[in-house]
Write an enzyme that holds these catalytic residues in place. Structure first.
Site, PDB file in Angstrom:
ATOM      1  N   HIS A 121      79.536  59.600 -23.886  1.00 51.49           N
ATOM      2  CA  HIS A 121      78.216  59.592 -23.465  1.00 51.49           C
ATOM      3  C   HIS A 121      77.324  60.687 -23.893  1.00 51.49           C
ATOM      4  CE1 HIS A 121      78.076  62.327 -20.063  1.00 51.49           C
ATOM      5  NE2 HIS A 121      79.519  62.069 -19.811  1.00 51.49           N
ATOM      6  N   HIS A 130      82.575  63.959 -40.185  1.00 48.99           N
ATOM      7  CA  HIS A 130      83.581  63.177 -40.070  1.00 48.99           C
ATOM      8  C   HIS A 130      84.506  63.488 -38.841  1.00 48.99           C
ATOM      9  CE1 HIS A 130      87.690  62.036 -42.389  1.00 48.99           C
ATOM     10  NE2 HIS A 130      87.655  61.606 -41.150  1.00 48.99           N
TER      11      HIS A 130
END
Length: 197
Positions: A121, A130
């Site tokens: 979250h 990446h």
């Protein structure tokens, strides 16, 4: 849709396209002797093609993103990925099988959220990042542009990682990381700096 990169990462992006019933009608690659890949033609891109990047190198993705800025496909998410409806995911980003994105604030453009990575979250993942397989970004983490987080790494809650950093495989990041740093180990420590822009 066409995929930049007729090699390993492009192969995985093609599989995700198939998983989403999207037809890939061509690969684009600088290996001019290659005329097909996976039975799909390797050819040039036209101004009407929608494209997505199947190249793992963050810097190359950035170059291509600006060169073809008006032609990008929406984010491509494998159906097995668990992605919160509250998450914002940018153009050209690829979310691999079994990745989890939980109520993330924002994932940028042309990112890779690789196989079984977890983005918890309130994380912010900026453009060209990446996140490698089996990485865990705990709540409230910020990853700046172009950073590569290596396989199996863990970033504890609230950490900020600068732009164009390299986080080595298996690293446990317990403090903020400045731009261009190369970090390895448990706990993570800076061993050198990448060359800047």
């Amino acid at each position: 849709m066409k995929i930049f990169g007729a090699s390993g990462h492009g192969k995985v992006v093609n599989a995700i396209a198939i998983n989403n019933d999207i037809v890939v009608d061509g690969f684009v690659d600088d290996n001019y002797e290659q005329d097909s890949y996976l039975g799909i033609p390797v050819n040039n891109v036209s101004k009407t093609d929608k494209i997505i990047i199947g190249i793992g190198n963050n810097a190359i993705r950035k170059i291509l993103a600006y060169k073809y800025e008006h032609q990008w496909h929406n984010a491509l998410l494998h159906k097995s990925a668990s992605v919160s409806l509250q998450s914002q995911i940018g153009l050209g980003t690829v979310v691999m099988p079994h990745a989890v994105i939980n109520e993330a604030y924002a994932i940028g453009n042309h990112c890779i959220i690789n196989t079984a990575a977890v983005v918890e979250h309130d994380c912010i993942v900026k453009d060209f990042v990446h996140i490698s397989p089996n990485v865990t970004l705990c709540g409230g983490v910020v990853i700046d542009e172009g950073t590569h987080v290596g396989a199996g790494s863990v970033v504890i809650p609230g950490i900020k990682i600068g732009k164009w950093c390299t986080i080595g495989a298996g690293t446990v990041v317990i403090r903020d990381i400045p731009d261009y740093a190369v970090v390895v180990g448990n706990p993570g420590r800076i061993i050198k700096y990448n060359k800047g822009d």
